[in-house]
Design a protein around this motif. Structure first.
Motif, short mmCIF file in Angstrom:
data_model
loop_
_atom_site.label_atom_id
_atom_site.label_comp_id
_atom_site.label_asym_id
_atom_site.label_seq_id
_atom_site.Cartn_x
_atom_site.Cartn_y
_atom_site.Cartn_z
N ARG A 218 0.83 -1.21 0.00
CA ARG A 218 0.00 0.00 0.00
C ARG A 218 0.86 1.25 0.00
NH1 ARG A 218 -2.56 -4.10 2.24
NH2 ARG A 218 -4.84 -4.28 2.06
N ASP A 240 -9.41 -1.03 0.42
CA ASP A 240 -8.44 -0.66 1.44
C ASP A 240 -7.01 -0.60 0.92
OD1 ASP A 240 -7.88 -3.35 1.16
OD2 ASP A 240 -8.10 -3.86 3.27
N PRO A 243 -5.88 5.14 -0.09
CA PRO A 243 -6.76 6.04 0.68
C PRO A 243 -7.86 6.62 -0.20
CG PRO A 243 -4.56 6.98 0.39
CD PRO A 243 -4.47 5.57 -0.06
N ASN A 244 -9.11 6.35 0.17
CA ASN A 244 -10.24 6.76 -0.67
C ASN A 244 -10.48 8.26 -0.66
OD1 ASN A 244 -12.41 3.86 -0.08
ND2 ASN A 244 -10.33 3.99 -0.86
N ASP A 245 -9.89 8.98 0.31
CA ASP A 245 -10.06 10.43 0.35
C ASP A 245 -8.94 11.16 -0.39
OD1 ASP A 245 -8.04 9.81 2.11
OD2 ASP A 245 -8.87 10.91 3.82
N HIS A 246 -8.08 10.42 -1.08
CA HIS A 246 -6.95 11.01 -1.79
C HIS A 246 -7.43 11.57 -3.14
CE1 HIS A 246 -3.01 11.41 -3.69
NE2 HIS A 246 -2.46 11.22 -2.51
N TYR A 249 -7.62 9.06 -5.98
CA TYR A 249 -8.47 7.86 -5.92
C TYR A 249 -9.62 8.02 -6.91
CZ TYR A 249 -11.44 4.11 -4.17
OH TYR A 249 -12.23 2.98 -4.06
N ALA A 378 -8.82 4.57 13.17
CA ALA A 378 -7.94 4.66 12.00
C ALA A 378 -7.30 3.33 11.65
CB ALA A 378 -6.86 5.70 12.26
N SER A 398 -15.36 5.96 3.15
CA SER A 398 -14.01 6.31 2.70
C SER A 398 -13.00 5.51 3.52
CB SER A 398 -13.78 7.82 2.88
OG SER A 398 -12.51 8.18 2.38
N TRP A 399 -12.34 4.56 2.86
CA TRP A 399 -11.38 3.69 3.54
C TRP A 399 -9.98 4.27 3.41
CZ3 TRP A 399 -13.60 0.11 6.40
CH2 TRP A 399 -14.90 -0.26 6.08
N ARG A 400 -9.23 4.16 4.49
CA ARG A 400 -7.88 4.72 4.52
C ARG A 400 -6.94 3.72 5.22
NH1 ARG A 400 -11.62 8.03 6.07
NH2 ARG A 400 -11.24 7.55 8.25
#
Length: 545
Positions: A218, A240, A243-246, A249, A378, A398-400
């Motif tokens: 990752r 996963d 990071p889905n908030d990037h 993405y 987290a 949102s997965w991080r």
């Protein structure tokens, strides 16, 4: 030979030398010698399960978290049949798994003895390899081979049948030491060619798959995407990985992608498929990458390269090794890349938005999923069963990393609860949350007994809508109003869950959500039975009828 170790003891020594520290089982007399060897073994924890399917799912989840093969011990015949679902799941999920089957005595092989099965014939289509010992001195070689086969190339399941008399007999061959497979770097010419394709692509997509679900994978993916300004889409149910908030993405390739997103992906001028077999859901029914789109396909097993999706560059290598080889190449991108990245990001953000509506027959499980997204620490591990209730977890949350999402790529019902038990055993310091439907819960939910016996603080969220809802949705679309075979007559699921000894919370309406939030944030185990709206997921015409 009087002091020689048995084949069962040598087998355990071989596994332990490779890092195996846990095995999952339903006990059987056909491998009693292995159970006896485990009694005295200092480093292998034996987890006794309630069903071989549950034991297999636990081993699959454990392997996802460790990268080492999950170990399952089952008895011959019925035990092996029950464990078959785990083999299929491991194959579809690209997970290393070793199924050890206690076999009938050597003298009775192939005579159709009580509970005999020819496991090569039975499992040959889904296992990477099937072996059978006929002499105790073969066991060290066979178990070492099983480990290597499960882990090398694209990981997957293997089966080793062990006749009970062979296991109990002295073994004159010592345990074989582990070997380390050195990863090979790409040839310089291949690296340069790939770097050139990346530099010229205005509309690339990096499709990240199972090959990056490894230690350091990752982190390497994130660094590479940022350095080269590449938008990242993940393969089916692997949210996963990135990071889905990037801003880079671009979403997942899964079930029912929005038309606008699919249309944008079809405009890509370069697809870098990294560590994936390009299976049907990830490729949207084998329709993407489309003919004419440039494809670079990286997969550790050459069997999956070049026949279904012809690639301009097909690379049989581990995904992290490819990323490592590219670190020496200076990254660059055409001016139009930023606009492309922003467009893909906007489409993903639009797909992730959700509005919760009210329904008279219960809560939309979307509401519960959103609460998990808000409450999950987290480093939480969330395990999902298969079912419509799980759909919001894939695109509306949102997965991080280092959060983990453990879901069956195979779509196997019954995965969620056993996976949660395995995850909590492996990481007792992390929050483990499981979401499961009423169908899957009554398949393998009895494994909650294992979790409670071990004192594991699992948070179990059970969606009760009295239906096999995924099938009901298809039914209503194809045969409106003709409901057949999808209604469930459930027991009192709250009473059933409470019988395991976990604190019970009933969630019947929005008024109960604050209590659920408090329970999710509190330490210790929890079982929440949620009266879930079926109408919320049915096609609109059926929901209004």
């Amino acid at each position: 030979m009087g002091n020689a170790k048995t084949a069962a003891e040598i087998l355990l020594d071989t596994l332990a030398a490779r890092g195996a520290d846990r095995a999952f089982c339903v006990p059987g007399e056909s491998y009693i010698a292995l159970l006896d060897a485990l009694h005295a073994h200092p480093s292998v924890d034996l987890v006794t399960c309630r069903h071989e399917g549950g034991a297999g799912f636990m081993a699959v989840a454990d392997a996802k978290l460790t990268g080492r093969p999950g170990i399952v011990l089952v008895s011959r015949g019925p035990g092996a049949c029950n464990a078959a679902i785990a083999l299929h799941t491991a194959e579809q999920d690209a997970v290393p798994l070793i199924l050890l089957v206690g076999q009938i005595e050597k003298r009775d092989l192939r005579r159709r003895a009580f509970q005999e099965i020819d496991y090569a014939a039975m499992f040959g289509g889904i296992a990477k390899w099937v072996g059978e010992a006929t002499h105790p001195d073969e066991v060290p070689e066979l178990i070492a081979r099983a480990w290597n086969m499960a882990t090398q190339g694209v990981p997957g399941p293997v089966v080793l049948a062990l006749p009970e008399d062979v296991l109990a007999a002295p073994c004159a061959v010592p345990a074989l030491p582990p070997t380390r497979l050195a990863g090979a770097a790409l040839p310089a010419a291949t690296t340069a060619e790939l770097a050139g394709l990346l530099r010229r692509a205005e509309r690339p997509i990096l499709l990240a798959g199972h090959g990056l679900d490894v230690a350091g994978g990752r982190e390497a993916l994130l660094a590479f995407a940022e350095a080269w300004r590449l938008p990242v889409a993940v393969s089916f149910r692997r949210q996963d990985l990135f990071p889905n908030d990037h801003p880079l993405y671009a979403g997942d390739l899964g079930l029912r992608n929005p038309d606008a997103q699919r249309a944008a992906f079809a405009e890509s001028d370069l697809v870098l498929a990294l560590g994936t077999r390009l299976t049907d859901i990830t490729t949207q029914g084998y329709s993407w990458p489309a003919p004419g789109q440039r494809l670079v396909h990286v997969c550790a097993d050459p069997r999956f390269l070049g026949w279904l999706f012809p690639a301009e560059l097909a690379i049989a290598a581990e995904a992290p090794a490819v990323l490592a080889s590219l670190t020496a190449e200076p990254p660059a991108a055409p001016p139009g890349r930023n606009a492309w990245n922003q467009r893909l990001r906007q489409l993903q953000e639009a797909d992730s938005r959700a509005t919760v509506e009210g329904f008279p027959d219960g809560l939309p499980f979307l509401r519960v999923a959103q609460l998990v997204g808000a409450c999950a620490p987290a480093d939480a591990i969330v395990t999902l069963d298969a079912g419509t209730f799980a759909a919001p977890f894939y695109r509306k949350l949102s997965w991080r990393p280092p959060q983990r999402l453990l879901a069956p790529i195979s779509g196997a019902m019954g995965f969620g609860v056993p996976a949660a038990v395995a995850a909590a055993l492996r990481h007792p310091e992390r929050a483990v949350i499981c979401a499961v439907g009423d169908g899957g819960a009554l398949m393998t939910g009895s494994e909650l007994a294992v979790g409670m016996a071990r004192g594991l603080p699992i948070k179990l969220l059970l969606s009760d809508n009295g239906s096999y809802a995924s099938i009901r949705i298809h039914q209503e679309r194809q045969h409106p109003g003709r409901v057949s075979g999808t209604d469930l007559a459930n027991p009192d699921l709250g009473a059933w869950c409470a019988a395991f000894g976990a604190p019970l919370l009933r969630v019947d309406s929005e008024a109960d959500m604050p209590a659920l939030e408090a329970a999710l944030r509190a330490p210790g185990p929890l079982v929440a039975v949620v009266r879930t709206s079926l109408r919320a997921v049915l096609p609109r015409e059926a929901a209004q009828g």
